[in-house]
Design an enzyme around this catalytic site. Structure first.
Site, PDB file in Angstrom:
ATOM      1  N   LEU A  90      43.680  35.160  89.470  1.00 35.54           N
ATOM      2  CA  LEU A  90      43.971  35.430  90.883  1.00 35.54           C
ATOM      3  C   LEU A  90      43.682  34.243  91.793  1.00 35.54           C
ATOM      4  CD1 LEU A  90      42.685  39.111  91.014  1.00 35.54           C
ATOM      5  CD2 LEU A  90      45.058  38.369  91.310  1.00 35.54           C
TER       6      LEU A  90
ATOM      7  N   ILE B 195      23.796  45.864  92.380  1.00 36.16           N
ATOM      8  CA  ILE B 195      24.365  46.764  91.381  1.00 36.16           C
ATOM      9  C   ILE B 195      24.106  46.140  90.013  1.00 36.16           C
ATOM     10  CG2 ILE B 195      26.445  47.966  90.622  1.00 36.16           C
ATOM     11  CD1 ILE B 195      25.543  48.593  93.572  1.00 36.16           C
TER      12      ILE B 195
ATOM     13  N   TYR C 273      29.858  31.733  98.496  1.00 32.95           N
ATOM     14  CA  TYR C 273      30.060  33.174  98.192  1.00 32.95           C
ATOM     15  C   TYR C 273      29.739  34.015  99.428  1.00 32.95           C
ATOM     16  CZ  TYR C 273      29.227  37.726  95.876  1.00 32.95           C
ATOM     17  OH  TYR C 273      29.245  39.062  95.516  1.00 32.95           O
TER      18      TYR C 273
ATOM     19  N   SER D  32      35.940  44.618  83.966  1.00 35.31           N
ATOM     20  CA  SER D  32      34.513  44.785  83.651  1.00 35.31           C
ATOM     21  C   SER D  32      33.747  45.120  84.922  1.00 35.31           C
ATOM     22  CB  SER D  32      33.948  43.493  83.017  1.00 35.31           C
ATOM     23  OG  SER D  32      33.937  42.455  83.975  1.00 35.31           O
TER      24      SER D  32
ATOM     25  N   ALA E 169      32.492  33.725 101.921  1.00 37.02           N
ATOM     26  CA  ALA E 169      33.660  34.526 101.512  1.00 37.02           C
ATOM     27  C   ALA E 169      33.422  36.004 101.803  1.00 37.02           C
ATOM     28  CB  ALA E 169      33.935  34.312 100.025  1.00 37.02           C
ATOM     29  N   LYS E 170      32.220  36.491 101.469  1.00 39.68           N
ATOM     30  CA  LYS E 170      31.944  37.929 101.630  1.00 39.68           C
ATOM     31  C   LYS E 170      31.894  38.315 103.113  1.00 39.68           C
ATOM     32  CE  LYS E 170      32.124  39.160  97.429  1.00 39.68           C
ATOM     33  NZ  LYS E 170      33.182  40.088  97.012  1.00 39.68           N
TER      34      LYS E 170
ATOM     35  N   GLY F  36      40.281  42.742  89.249  1.00 42.26           N
ATOM     36  CA  GLY F  36      38.990  42.578  88.561  1.00 42.26           C
ATOM     37  C   GLY F  36      38.546  43.867  87.895  1.00 42.26           C
TER      38      GLY F  36
ATOM     39  N   ASN G 144      38.748  43.698  94.443  1.00 44.77           N
ATOM     40  CA  ASN G 144      37.381  43.731  93.912  1.00 44.77           C
ATOM     41  C   ASN G 144      36.998  42.452  93.159  1.00 44.77           C
ATOM     42  OD1 ASN G 144      34.971  45.190  92.402  1.00 44.77           O
ATOM     43  ND2 ASN G 144      36.383  44.531  90.780  1.00 44.77           N
TER      44      ASN G 144
HETATM   45  N1  LIG Z   1      27.118  43.538  91.106  1.00 46.17           N
HETATM   46  C1  LIG Z   1      26.576  43.438  92.297  1.00 46.17           C
HETATM   47  O1  LIG Z   1      25.348  43.515  92.449  1.00 46.17           O
HETATM   48  C2  LIG Z   1      27.420  43.270  93.537  1.00 46.17           C
HETATM   49  C3  LIG Z   1      26.770  43.273  94.763  1.00 46.17           C
HETATM   50  C4  LIG Z   1      27.511  43.123  95.909  1.00 46.17           C
HETATM   51  C5  LIG Z   1      28.887  42.964  95.848  1.00 46.17           C
HETATM   52  N2  LIG Z   1      29.488  42.968  94.653  1.00 46.17           N
HETATM   53  C6  LIG Z   1      30.943  42.781  94.652  1.00 46.17           C
HETATM   54  O2  LIG Z   1      31.545  43.828  93.907  1.00 46.17           O
HETATM   55  C7  LIG Z   1      32.706  43.327  93.218  1.00 46.17           C
HETATM   56  C8  LIG Z   1      32.558  43.548  91.720  1.00 46.17           C
HETATM   57  O3  LIG Z   1      31.362  42.923  91.286  1.00 46.17           O
HETATM   58  P1  LIG Z   1      30.898  42.973  89.759  1.00 46.17           P
HETATM   59  O4  LIG Z   1      29.434  42.787  89.772  1.00 46.17           O
HETATM   60  O5  LIG Z   1      31.506  44.112  89.060  1.00 46.17           O
HETATM   61  O6  LIG Z   1      31.561  41.603  89.227  1.00 46.17           O
HETATM   62  P2  LIG Z   1      31.918  41.180  87.737  1.00 46.17           P
HETATM   63  O7  LIG Z   1      31.781  39.712  87.686  1.00 46.17           O
HETATM   64  O8  LIG Z   1      31.144  41.988  86.753  1.00 46.17           O
HETATM   65  O9  LIG Z   1      33.442  41.593  87.617  1.00 46.17           O
HETATM   66  C9  LIG Z   1      34.414  40.904  88.322  1.00 46.17           C
HETATM   67  C10 LIG Z   1      35.720  41.023  87.574  1.00 46.17           C
HETATM   68  O10 LIG Z   1      36.643  40.131  88.196  1.00 46.17           O
HETATM   69  C11 LIG Z   1      37.297  39.389  87.180  1.00 46.17           C
HETATM   70  N3  LIG Z   1      37.698  38.085  87.685  1.00 46.17           N
HETATM   71  C12 LIG Z   1      36.867  37.052  88.005  1.00 46.17           C
HETATM   72  N4  LIG Z   1      37.588  35.974  88.353  1.00 46.17           N
HETATM   73  C13 LIG Z   1      38.903  36.337  88.257  1.00 46.17           C
HETATM   74  C14 LIG Z   1      40.134  35.640  88.474  1.00 46.17           C
HETATM   75  N5  LIG Z   1      40.141  34.353  88.840  1.00 46.17           N
HETATM   76  N6  LIG Z   1      41.291  36.304  88.285  1.00 46.17           N
HETATM   77  C15 LIG Z   1      41.285  37.608  87.875  1.00 46.17           C
HETATM   78  N7  LIG Z   1      40.146  38.306  87.636  1.00 46.17           N
HETATM   79  C16 LIG Z   1      38.976  37.673  87.832  1.00 46.17           C
HETATM   80  C17 LIG Z   1      36.268  39.255  86.084  1.00 46.17           C
HETATM   81  O11 LIG Z   1      36.852  38.949  84.837  1.00 46.17           O
HETATM   82  C18 LIG Z   1      35.596  40.616  86.111  1.00 46.17           C
HETATM   83  O12 LIG Z   1      36.231  41.551  85.272  1.00 46.17           O
HETATM   84  C19 LIG Z   1      32.803  41.852  93.600  1.00 46.17           C
HETATM   85  O13 LIG Z   1      33.664  41.711  94.695  1.00 46.17           O
HETATM   86  C20 LIG Z   1      31.381  41.501  93.990  1.00 46.17           C
HETATM   87  O14 LIG Z   1      31.321  40.407  94.858  1.00 46.17           O
HETATM   88  C21 LIG Z   1      28.803  43.108  93.484  1.00 46.17           C
END
Ligand SMILES: NC(=O)c1ccc[n+]([C@@H]2O[C@H](COP(=O)([O-])OP(=O)(O)OC[C@H]3O[C@@H](n4cnc5c(N)ncnc54)[C@H](O)[C@@H]3O)[C@@H](O)[C@H]2O)c1
Length: 256
Positions: A72, A196, A163, A23, A166-167, A20, A98
Site C-alpha cells: 500500500l 493492544i 508515526y 495479521s 501520521a496518526k 492490513g 488499518n
Molecule cells: N497494536 C497496538 O497496540 C496499536 C495501538 C494503537 C494503534 N494501533 C493501530 O492499529 C492498526 C493495526 O495495528 P496492529 O498492531 O494490528 O499492526 P500489525 O503490524 O500487527 O498489522 C498491520 C498489518 O498491516 C500490514 N501492512 C504493513 N505494511 C503494509 C503495506 N505496505 N502494504 C500492505 N499491508 C501492510 C501488515 O502486514 C500487517 O498485517 C494500525 O493502524 C496501528 O497503527 C495499534
C-alpha cells in the site's frame, strides 16, 4: 478474549474492505466481519499469513474472504488493489483503513527518506483508498470509512516522531473526508486504540514490565487484545451509528 457475540443484522452481505487484514488487529476485524455474514476483502503485503487466515475462515465459516496482495505504500498498487476489491465484492459499503507499521526511530536517525517511508506506510494510503472507494459507496447510497489512528500521538512518546505525526494526521484527514463525503451519506470516523497486545507487539516492542505499567495507567486492569477492537468497528460500520461522523473513538481501557 473472544469475538463479540452480538449480531448487527444490517452487516449481513455487506461489502467490507479491510487494509492490513492479514495479521494483528486487522485479522481480528476480517474475522469479526466474516462472522457477521459480511462479504469481506482484505489487502495486505504479508502473503503467507493472509492466505492462512483466508483458508482458516473458509473452513470455519464456509465463506472465503478475498485476499488481495499489495504494497500500500505504492499509490498505483493501492488503487489497483481497491479496484480488485470492488471487482471481487461488487459493492463496498465499509472501508477500514488499518494497515500501518509502527517502527521506532530515534530523532537523530530520521532521514528524509525514512520520514517519507513512514508517512507512506502510516498515512498516505488512508487517503488514496478512501478516494478510490468513496465513488462506489456513493453509487450504493452511502457507506462508512473507519480510520485507525492511535493514542500514541497524545502520549508524548519520544521514539515515534513520524508515526505520531501520521496518526495525528489521520484525525485531520478523518474530519476533512467527513465534511466532503457527508452529503453522499458516507460517514468517516477514527478509532484510537491504546496498547493492544498482539503477537507482533510482543515480539518487537513490549515487555512484561511495559505491559504491567500500561495496565497500571488503564482504568480497566486487563490486557487489551485485537478482538477488543472488533465491537467498536462493527458499531461504526453498522447503521447503529448512522448519525455519527467526523468523530474519534478511543479504545484504550481508560488511559486518556
Ligand atoms: N497494536 C497496538 O497496540 C496499536 C495501538 C494503537 C494503534 N494501533 C493501530 O492499529 C492498526 C493495526 O495495528 P496492529 O498492531 O494490528 O499492526 P500489525 O503490524 O500487527 O498489522 C498491520 C498489518 O498491516 C500490514 N501492512 C504493513 N505494511 C503494509 C503495506 N505496505 N502494504 C500492505 N499491508 C501492510 C501488515 O502486514 C500487517 O498485517 C494500525 O493502524 C496501528 O497503527 C495499534
Amino acid at each position: 478474549m473472544t469475538l463479540p457475540g452480538s449480531q448487527f443484522a444490517d452487516l449481513r452481505n455487506r461489502g467490507v474492505l479491510v487494509t492490513g487484514g492479514g495479521s494483528g488487529i486487522g485479522a481480528a476485524l476480517v474475522e469479526g466481519f466474516a462472522r457477521q455474514g459480511a462479504r469481506v476483502a482484505f489487502i495486505d503485503i504479508a502473503e503467507n499469513a493472509s492466505r492462512a487466515l483466508a483458508d482458516r475462515l473458509a473452513t470455519e465459516t464456509g465463506q472465503r474472504p478475498e485476499f488481495i496482495a499489495a504494497d500500500l505504500t505504492d499509490v498505483g498498487a493501492a488503487r489497483a488493489a481497491a479496484a480488485a476489491a470492488v471487482a471481487a465484492l461488487g459493492s463496498i459499503r465499509v472501508l477500514v483503513n488499518n494497515a500501518a507499521r509502527d517502527d521506532r526511530q530515534p530523532l537523530e536517525a530520521v532521514t528524509g527518506e525514512s520520514w517519507d517511508e513512514s508517512l507512506a506506510v502510516n498515512l498516505r494510503h488512508f487517503f488514496f483508498l478512501s478516494q478510490a472507494i468513496a465513488p462506489h459507496m456513493r453509487q450504493t447510497g452511502g457507506g462508512s470509512i473507519i480510520n485507525f489512528s492511535s493514542i500514541a500521538f497524545m502520549l508524548n512518546m519520544p521514539e515515534i516522531p513520524a508515526y505520531a505525526t501520521a496518526k495525528a494526521g489521520i484525525i485531520g484527514l478523518t474530519k476533512s473526508l467527513a465534511g466532503k463525503l457527508g452529503p453522499d451519506n458516507i460517514r468517516v470516523n477514527a478509532i484510537l486504540p491504546g496498547m493492544i497486545v498482539t503477537e507482533r507487539q510482543r515480539r518487537l516492542w513490549l515487555t512484561e514490565d511495559s505491559i504491567a505499567r500500561m495496565q497500571e495507567r488503564q482504568c480497566l486492569k486487563r490486557v487489551l487484545v485485537a478482538e477488543d477492537l472488533v465491537g467498536p468497528c462493527l458499531f461504526l460500520a453498522s447503521d447503529c451509528s448512522g448519525a455519527m461522523t467526523a468523530q474519534a473513538m478511543i479504545i484504550d481501557g481508560g488511559v486518556s
